[in-house]
Design a protein around this motif. Structure first.
Motif, short mmCIF file in Angstrom:
data_model
loop_
_atom_site.label_atom_id
_atom_site.label_comp_id
_atom_site.label_asym_id
_atom_site.label_seq_id
_atom_site.Cartn_x
_atom_site.Cartn_y
_atom_site.Cartn_z
N LYS A 282 0.81 -1.18 -0.13
CA LYS A 282 -0.04 -0.01 0.00
C LYS A 282 0.67 1.28 0.02
CE LYS A 282 -3.73 -2.19 2.39
NZ LYS A 282 -4.45 -2.37 3.69
N SER A 283 2.07 1.29 -0.26
CA SER A 283 2.99 2.24 -0.31
C SER A 283 3.73 2.36 -1.64
CB SER A 283 3.95 2.27 0.88
OG SER A 283 4.90 3.15 0.88
N THR A 284 4.27 3.17 -2.10
CA THR A 284 5.13 3.41 -3.20
C THR A 284 6.65 2.82 -3.05
OG1 THR A 284 5.81 5.68 -2.72
CG2 THR A 284 3.81 5.28 -4.41
N VAL A 285 7.13 2.71 -1.89
CA VAL A 285 8.34 2.24 -1.53
C VAL A 285 8.26 0.79 -0.92
CG1 VAL A 285 8.99 4.64 -1.08
CG2 VAL A 285 8.37 2.84 1.03
N THR A 286 9.35 0.17 -0.97
CA THR A 286 9.67 -1.23 -0.42
C THR A 286 10.19 -1.24 0.76
OG1 THR A 286 11.73 -1.62 -1.71
CG2 THR A 286 9.62 -2.04 -2.97
N MET A 287 10.19 -2.43 1.36
CA MET A 287 11.11 -2.84 2.63
C MET A 287 12.47 -2.58 2.39
SD MET A 287 9.16 -3.52 5.19
CE MET A 287 7.55 -4.32 5.70
N GLU A 288 12.88 -2.80 1.20
CA GLU A 288 14.49 -2.44 0.77
C GLU A 288 14.78 -1.31 0.58
OE1 GLU A 288 12.64 -4.97 -0.46
OE2 GLU A 288 13.17 -6.88 0.57
N ASP A 289 13.86 -0.54 0.32
CA ASP A 289 13.99 1.04 0.12
C ASP A 289 14.20 1.59 1.42
OD1 ASP A 289 13.87 0.78 -2.76
OD2 ASP A 289 11.58 1.38 -2.52
N ILE A 290 13.43 1.08 2.41
CA ILE A 290 13.51 1.75 3.70
C ILE A 290 15.05 1.60 4.49
CG2 ILE A 290 12.80 1.55 6.18
CD1 ILE A 290 9.77 1.07 4.95
N LEU A 291 15.29 0.13 4.12
CA LEU A 291 16.61 -0.22 4.69
C LEU A 291 17.68 0.53 4.27
CD1 LEU A 291 17.79 -2.05 6.94
CD2 LEU A 291 18.10 -3.67 5.04
N ILE A 292 17.60 0.92 2.94
CA ILE A 292 18.72 1.47 1.96
C ILE A 292 18.71 2.84 2.35
CG2 ILE A 292 19.41 2.37 -0.37
CD1 ILE A 292 18.28 -0.08 -1.34
N PHE A 293 17.71 3.43 2.51
CA PHE A 293 17.37 4.92 2.91
C PHE A 293 18.35 5.26 4.49
CE2 PHE A 293 15.28 8.31 5.32
CZ PHE A 293 15.51 9.39 4.48
N ALA A 294 18.09 4.17 5.27
CA ALA A 294 18.67 4.21 6.68
C ALA A 294 20.20 3.69 6.81
CB ALA A 294 17.94 3.47 7.67
N THR A 295 20.63 2.69 5.94
CA THR A 295 21.81 2.02 6.28
C THR A 295 22.56 2.19 4.97
OG1 THR A 295 21.18 -0.11 5.68
CG2 THR A 295 20.81 0.56 8.01
N GLY A 296 22.01 2.17 3.79
CA GLY A 296 22.86 2.10 2.69
C GLY A 296 22.95 0.66 2.08
N CYS A 297 22.16 -0.22 2.88
CA CYS A 297 22.25 -1.86 2.35
C CYS A 297 20.74 -2.22 2.15
CB CYS A 297 22.96 -2.66 3.48
SG CYS A 297 24.63 -2.07 3.92
N SER A 298 20.75 -2.89 1.24
CA SER A 298 19.28 -3.56 0.76
C SER A 298 19.07 -4.88 1.47
CB SER A 298 19.38 -3.78 -0.66
OG SER A 298 20.24 -4.72 -1.08
N SER A 299 20.00 -5.45 2.19
CA SER A 299 19.81 -6.73 2.98
C SER A 299 20.58 -6.53 4.07
CB SER A 299 20.05 -7.86 2.15
OG SER A 299 21.50 -7.94 1.72
N ILE A 300 20.27 -7.34 5.24
CA ILE A 300 21.03 -7.38 6.45
C ILE A 300 22.26 -8.14 6.15
CG2 ILE A 300 20.96 -8.02 8.85
CD1 ILE A 300 17.96 -7.83 8.63
N PRO A 301 23.49 -7.60 6.45
CA PRO A 301 24.54 -8.54 6.35
C PRO A 301 24.63 -9.63 7.41
CG PRO A 301 25.14 -6.22 6.71
CD PRO A 301 23.78 -6.46 7.05
N PRO A 302 25.55 -10.58 6.87
CA PRO A 302 25.56 -11.99 7.52
C PRO A 302 25.79 -11.74 8.97
CG PRO A 302 26.53 -12.31 5.46
CD PRO A 302 26.25 -10.82 5.65
N ALA A 303 26.67 -10.80 9.31
CA ALA A 303 27.32 -10.45 10.72
C ALA A 303 26.64 -9.30 11.33
CB ALA A 303 28.84 -10.08 10.65
N GLY A 304 25.60 -8.94 10.83
CA GLY A 304 24.70 -7.70 11.20
C GLY A 304 25.25 -6.46 10.89
N PHE A 305 24.54 -5.43 11.34
CA PHE A 305 24.97 -3.89 11.28
C PHE A 305 25.80 -3.58 12.44
CE2 PHE A 305 21.21 -3.83 8.46
CZ PHE A 305 21.76 -3.30 7.46
N LYS A 306 26.88 -2.66 12.30
CA LYS A 306 27.80 -1.99 13.03
C LYS A 306 27.77 -0.61 12.87
CE LYS A 306 30.36 -6.08 14.66
NZ LYS A 306 31.97 -6.48 14.84
#
Length: 663
Positions: free
Chosen positions: A581-605
């Motif tokens: 119901k939005s023009t953005v995707t879950m991946e867009d939100i993550l990229i906007f906040a972290t620069g990554c489209s997925s969660i790295p295997p070792a997590g974010f730091k």
């Protein structure tokens, strides 16, 4: 190295650690102070038994001395009994040594009273004991020290003296306390893994179940639920991260083991099974598969833990890479090829724009840079294929050693917290783990349409005559690749199709493969992959799972004092995005906040976080993985502002990055 005085008799209560860290600069004490008298040797009033030994004062002779300053002095011996003088060192001998030392200058502080001489006969340097500690000198105890506890007292005592470790005689004070050993009767029962999966909590422990807590086999002071570390039984060994880091750095970590890949029946390869190696006894496919599974269970480990282990190599020393976002590949290539670059240094990113004549730098996110770099690598001409990729044959890239650099980039990205590659074919991954000679490619590995058609036509030939006709049609090609063979029966078509498949997918790219493999050895990544293929296959050959409302909700931590209504809007917004119901995707939100489209295997730091600010639009800080949410009066306004900011920000970034044509 400084050498001390010989001493006869029993040891005292103090203890000295070998090579302590440099202490803070000590203040000189005023002589003659009765409240805090100074040592006659080092002239310090510090009272620290761990560093300098007990500070003893003989009131009759108005003499104060640190035990280690006395013990290490080069011109004095213990001639009395334990109760005489100071620990058996006679007062008259101490005075003579003080007189002797008053003529010697310390080579560190340049003041007199340096009673400790260097062990090298020709060296005339002298030291105060505290000054030597400050410069990390090694002090050795020599002489006849007796150990009344150890059965191997002679060997043990000599080794301790050689290493500069003093053995106290009396029991430690804490051993004399009531119930001093009570805690040893209690088992450690707490799960310490980064993500505990037990819904009952980290202290939940049920024996003989997957929620039984297993303690670290090295220290016993850390634990994990069996299920939280994918342990199949209590008998499996487990080490905590701290102990694993020590083992890793000690060089005793298990080296990579290669396993024999079982033959598989997939598509066209039903009749194209690889023959067993002549060096190994022939096994049926079922027996080979069972043997591999037995071996795999020994090495089954959580991928995040394995990458964290690799991260133990990263040093605190930082290396800054200057990256042009419009030319990620060449910027990274220049940085990694720089002679000052060390893959084990901490990476810092500074974004630069070559069109900016003022040379301004902007701090960048390391994980964003690695994510963009992996996208460049996946779409580079070094690989061929659509979703599952194999190495291509690019003569120019081979000449410029780019396959090695690609393997190096991938290894660095994984160890430094980059994303899952996710684009390898199973064939390429198996070649890396088990070796090309033990890997059988499939038709899907062939990206060249013409070659795929040749293989299909040969494999579907109905008669020997049809097969020979195909040989004549493709004679020049088959001769060129060395696959021309005599056809005597229809079954020969399977061997011929297999030869073409192996040549095109494996033999043709042998040189790029060897170069790529060498690059992947950077920081021990390839060896780790070969030791734990099951864990690494998931991140090399499969894209990360799709993001969901729950995943993002759990990923972001909420700062204190955040606006409750805005947080409610945030949860509703995530659900709306997931429902389309939005023009953005879950991946867009993550990229906007972290620069990554997925969660790295070792997590974010650092761990992604959320805060609420009085502003109209959201702000993403990719360096800190922080998302600032706008505080609005209605949810509709919140959603519109979120959609507008995220969509337009990512569009502008994409346009900036699209200026790079290729490499």
């Amino acid at each position: 190295m400084a050498c001390g005085a010989a001493r006869e008799g029993k040891s005292d209560t103090a203890a000295l650690e070998l090579l302590p860290s440099a202490p803070r600069k000590m203040n000189e004490s005023k002589t003659g102070g009765s409240q805090n008298p100074t040592c006659v040797f080092c002239r310090k009033n510090d009272d620290c038994p761990i560093k300098y030994g007990e500070k003893k004062t003989n009131e009759k002779w108005n003499l104060t001395v640190h035990y280690y300053c006395l013990l290490m002095s080069s011109g004095i011996w213990q001639r009395g009994k334990e109760e005489e003088g100071v620990y058996g060192f006679l007062i008259e001998d101490i005075r003579k040594e003080v007189t002797r030392a008053s003529k010697l200058k310390c080579c560190i502080c340049k003041k007199t009273g340096a009673s400790i001489g260097c062990v090298t006969p020709r060296c005339k340097r002298s030291y105060h004991f505290p000054c030597g500690l400050q410069r990390e000198c090694i002090f050795q105890f020599t002489g006849n020290f007796a150990c009344t506890v150890c059965n191997n007292s002679d060997i043990f005592q000599k080794e301790m003296l050689r290493m500069g470790i003093h053995i106290p005689e009396k029991d430690a004070s804490w051993e004399l306390e009531e119930n001093a050993y009570q805690e040893l009767l209690q088992h450690y029962e707490h799960c310490d893994v980064r993500r505990c999966r037990c819904k009952e909590g980290r202290d939940y422990n049920v024996p003989d179940s997957k929620w039984e807590i297993k303690r670290c086999q090295c220290c016993g002071s850390r634990g994990t639920h069996l299920a939280c570390s994918s342990l199949q039984s209590w008998e499996q060994n487990w080490e905590c991260l701290e102990c694993r880091g020590i083992l890793y750095n000690s060089g005793d970590f298990q080296k990579a083991k290669k396993h024999t890949l079982p033959s598989t029946n997939v598509g066209i390869t039903d009749c194209l099974l690889e023959e067993s190696s002549p060096k190994l006894p022939r096994q049926s496919p079922g027996a080979q598969r069972e043997d591999l599974l037995r071996q795999g269970s020994k090495f089954r480990r959580d991928i995040s833990t394995l990458i964290i282990e690799l991260g133990f190599q990263i040093k605190k020393k930082a290396k800054r890479l200057f990256i042009n976002k419009a030319n990620i590949w060449n910027s990274a290539l220049d940085g990694f090829r720089n002679h000052n670059f060390n893959p084990s240094y901490t990476i810092e990113i500074a974004y630069v724009n070559e069109n900016d004549h003022f040379g301004k730098e902007q701090p960048g996110s390391k994980q964003e840079f690695l994510s963009l770099l992996m996208q460049q690598l996946e779409n580079s001409p070094l690989f061929e294929g659509s979703l599952s990729k194999n190495l291509s044959l690019n003569s120019q890239a081979l000449k410029e050693n780019l396959y090695y650099e690609a393997g190096k980039m991938l290894a660095i990205s994984l160890v430094h917290g980059g994303p899952s590659p996710g684009f390898f074919s199973k064939t390429l991954f198996n070649c890396l783990v088990y070796g090309p000679e033990s890997t059988q490619p499939i038709l899907d590995d062939v990206s060249d349409f013409d070659v795929a058609q040749i293989i299909i036509r040969i494999n579907t030939a109905a008669t020997v005559a049809d097969l020979n006709s195909l040989l004549n049609e493709y004679y020049n090609y088959l001769e060129l690749i060395g696959c021309l063979r005599l056809i005597t029966s229809l079954s020969d078509k399977y061997r011929l199709a297999k030869d073409i498949l192996v040549y095109h997918v494996i033999k043709r790219v042998q040189a790029p493969f060897e170069s790529f493999k060498q690059g992947l050895r950077t920081l021990g990544v390839l060896e780790k992959i070969q030791t734990y293929p099951e864990a690494f296959c998931n991140i090399f050959c499969h894209k990360p799972e799709n993001l969901s409302t729950k995943i993002l909700s759990d990923l972001f931590t909420v700062h204190t004092l955040s606006d409750v209504q805005a947080l409610g809007f945030w949860n509703s917004y995530l659900q709306a995005v997931e429902d389309g119901k939005s023009t953005v995707t879950m991946e867009d939100i993550l990229i906007f906040a972290t620069g990554c489209s997925s969660i790295p295997p070792a997590g974010f730091k650092p761990t992604p976080s959320i805060e609420c600010l009085h502003m109209d639009f959201p702000v993403g800080n990719k360096c800190n993985n922080c998302l600032a949410l706008p505080i609005t009066s209605t949810y509709k306004e919140f959603q519109e502002n979120m959609d507008f900011a995220i969509k337009n920000t990512l569009r502008l970034e994409k346009e900036e990055n699209s200026h790079f044509i290729g490499h």
